[in-house]
Design a protein around this motif. Sequence first.
Motif, PDB file in Angstrom:
ATOM      1  N   ARG A   1      79.274   2.430  81.061  1.00 58.31           N
ATOM      2  CA  ARG A   1      78.188   1.439  81.698  1.00 58.31           C
ATOM      3  C   ARG A   1      77.932   1.747  83.228  1.00 58.31           C
TER       4      ARG A   1
ATOM      5  N   VAL B   1      83.928   1.970  81.646  1.00 51.10           N
ATOM      6  CA  VAL B   1      83.517   2.050  82.986  1.00 51.10           C
ATOM      7  C   VAL B   1      82.730   2.903  83.105  1.00 51.10           C
TER       8      VAL B   1
ATOM      9  N   HIS C   1      87.110   1.406  88.391  1.00 49.57           N
ATOM     10  CA  HIS C   1      85.927   1.480  89.192  1.00 49.57           C
ATOM     11  C   HIS C   1      86.020   2.233  90.527  1.00 49.57           C
TER      12      HIS C   1
ATOM     13  N   LEU D   1      84.648  -9.707  79.110  1.00 46.36           N
ATOM     14  CA  LEU D   1      83.862  -9.274  77.945  1.00 46.36           C
ATOM     15  C   LEU D   1      84.841  -9.301  76.712  1.00 46.36           C
TER      16      LEU D   1
ATOM     17  N   ARG E   1      83.347  -5.948  90.220  1.00 43.97           N
ATOM     18  CA  ARG E   1      82.845  -5.220  89.099  1.00 43.97           C
ATOM     19  C   ARG E   1      83.966  -5.307  87.760  1.00 43.97           C
TER      20      ARG E   1
ATOM     21  N   LEU F   1      90.876  -1.921  85.277  1.00 41.75           N
ATOM     22  CA  LEU F   1      89.400  -1.817  85.448  1.00 41.75           C
ATOM     23  C   LEU F   1      89.219  -1.722  86.861  1.00 41.75           C
TER      24      LEU F   1
ATOM     25  N   GLN G   1      83.875  -7.605  84.121  1.00 38.98           N
ATOM     26  CA  GLN G   1      84.090  -6.850  82.801  1.00 38.98           C
ATOM     27  C   GLN G   1      85.195  -7.359  82.159  1.00 38.98           C
TER      28      GLN G   1
END
Length: 295
Positions: free
Chosen positions: A116, A113, A253, A18, A11, A249, A15
């Motif tokens: 979303r 995070v 997550h 992005l 995940r 990130l 991301q």
Amino acid sequence: MLKPVFDAFARALAQAFLPRVIGMTLLPLLAMTALALLLGWLWWGAAVAWMQAALQGWSVLDWLNGHLSVDRPGGLAAWLAPLFVVVLATPVIVLAALTTVSLWLTPALTRLVAERRFPQLARQRGASMASSIGWSAGSLLVAVGALIVSLPLWLIPPLVLILPPLIWGWLTYRVMSFDALADYASADERRAILKSHRWPLLAIGVLCGYMGAAPAVVWASGVLFAALFVVLVPLAIWIYTFVFVFSSLWFAHYCLAALAERRAQNAPVPPPAAALPPADARTSITDVSWRDAQR
């Protein structure tokens, strides 16, 4: 325990590319690049000269110069001095990148995070900015102390590939797991998650530490290819920043998933609804009550 780690990795990787996330890396990149180039312009020559003077008094280099017949003014010391300066500067760059990302970007990345993936996750705000800075500063001091103590061991070829990433990984684990939970978890939840998930979080940190060591190749190339120094140094700093953004990130997550799971497990079970009598029983009771009322 490995499945949540790999799930968080996948995940985070999706991301990390992005446009919004890439854009977040530019401001720290500009600030750190300007600072690095300024310090290099002011102190690079003096640092290399000091390192060369220190190396020239090393008997091992004198022995190597005699046997290798190095055809260069200053011998091996002149060739190794810039590389040693880079080796000493790399931990500073790594720590600066980690601290910058942790303080500037981790809160925003954690919110990304949460928005979303966990839009229903309540924010408990269990740690203030002051406590986050204090936690990071304390962890940073321990890491710097470990780097200084272990510095002589870096001259042993296998250990230079093991010790720095381990120290950086421990620091990454301490700083980013705390910051990932600071805004959404309460103090008790944060302590419980950091304790129960210590080893998976440390494993993520160590892997991130090894990823953070990879840009040192680009950073060192700025010494070997002096004409490209101004280009390679910002590139290395951006790679460091991107690696730590991805790490942030990854921690976000994993930590938010652990927090959501913990809250789901500790959520109070609603009491069962009172059972209603069958439809015919309700009808008969109603009819009886109506006949009684007519009497």
